[in-house]
Design a protein around this motif. Sequence first.
Motif, PDB file in Angstrom:
ATOM      1  N   MET A   1     -23.544 -16.427  12.971  1.00 38.76           N
ATOM      2  CA  MET A   1     -24.380 -17.183  12.042  1.00 38.76           C
ATOM      3  C   MET A   1     -23.568 -18.256  11.322  1.00 38.76           C
ATOM      4  O   MET A   1     -22.440 -18.023  10.937  1.00 38.76           O
ATOM      5  N   LYS A   2     -24.189 -19.415  11.137  1.00 36.44           N
ATOM      6  CA  LYS A   2     -23.535 -20.468  10.383  1.00 36.44           C
ATOM      7  C   LYS A   2     -23.583 -20.133   8.887  1.00 36.44           C
ATOM      8  O   LYS A   2     -24.548 -19.521   8.411  1.00 36.44           O
ATOM      9  N   ILE A   5     -26.729 -20.648   6.766  1.00 37.01           N
ATOM     10  CA  ILE A   5     -27.844 -19.717   6.928  1.00 37.01           C
ATOM     11  C   ILE A   5     -27.903 -18.758   5.739  1.00 37.01           C
ATOM     12  O   ILE A   5     -28.970 -18.314   5.332  1.00 37.01           O
ATOM     13  N   HIS A   8     -29.862 -20.502   3.167  1.00 32.12           N
ATOM     14  CA  HIS A   8     -31.262 -20.554   3.587  1.00 32.12           C
ATOM     15  C   HIS A   8     -31.952 -19.209   3.368  1.00 32.12           C
ATOM     16  O   HIS A   8     -33.096 -19.159   2.887  1.00 32.12           O
ATOM     17  N   LYS A   9     -31.272 -18.135   3.697  1.00 34.06           N
ATOM     18  CA  LYS A   9     -31.872 -16.807   3.540  1.00 34.06           C
ATOM     19  C   LYS A   9     -32.065 -16.439   2.072  1.00 34.06           C
ATOM     20  O   LYS A   9     -33.045 -15.792   1.706  1.00 34.06           O
TER      21      LYS A   9
END
Length: 257
Positions: A1-2, A5, A8-9
């Motif tokens: 995962m970047k 992310i 974003h989450k």
Amino acid sequence: MKPDILDHKVLESMYSKSELGNSYSFLLGIASGVFISTGAFIFVMMLHLDFFSSLNRLFASSTFSIGLILIIFSKTQLFTGNNLMIRNLLSKNISGYMVLKNWTFVYLGNLIGALGFVVALYFLSPTVLDERFIEIAIHKLSLGTITTIYKAILCNILVCIAVALAIFFEKKLFKVIAIVIPITLFVFLGFEHSVANMFFVPMGLILKGDLSNMQLLLLLRNLSLVTFGNIAGGALVSLSLYFFLGAKVERAEDKVH
């Protein structure tokens, strides 16, 4: 995962929490108050085994994590974790009114849950733990203003890191590890958590038999200062997420559009 992310989450999770109804947020807040109090009680039980051992204190501190683990896996609402909604404010995808409304109902729910646990535990708690609870309450109420705020800021930096990482990881084992390490650290170092204090201080005062106006004012002072510090700590984590992760993504999206 970047790495972005993670940001974003966190945004998605906080947004979904802000959309819940007031009564539902309140009920989920009550559950979280009980869960944090459960972790706090287990911490005191473990601490009592060998109060003067640093190694035992480290182990006891790790057991406090049980409270946040229960909250993350049951998806209830904790005021200090929801301080990450400041991140959403920075991206303007929820309003200040929505944040304050959520915080108010969750905070009240956390308080009711913690006080309810205090009342229930008062009749069940082993008397051998009374002295520990009283010591903890007296210590917290005796802290100076600056010290209290500073410890509260550091506390919620660690709590918000734990919550953000728990949101980020998919596997349950990683979620647990992400929670245990920061929470153990904040408890071991004696930082101040508003919801935990909703349990620790009233419990100590009741067992001490001192619910005078002066003690209640000191309790209100402690909760006010710790709450302020916790919000500030949550704001620092939110700002870090925004400037190190979110802002870069938003700038890239603006260029595309």
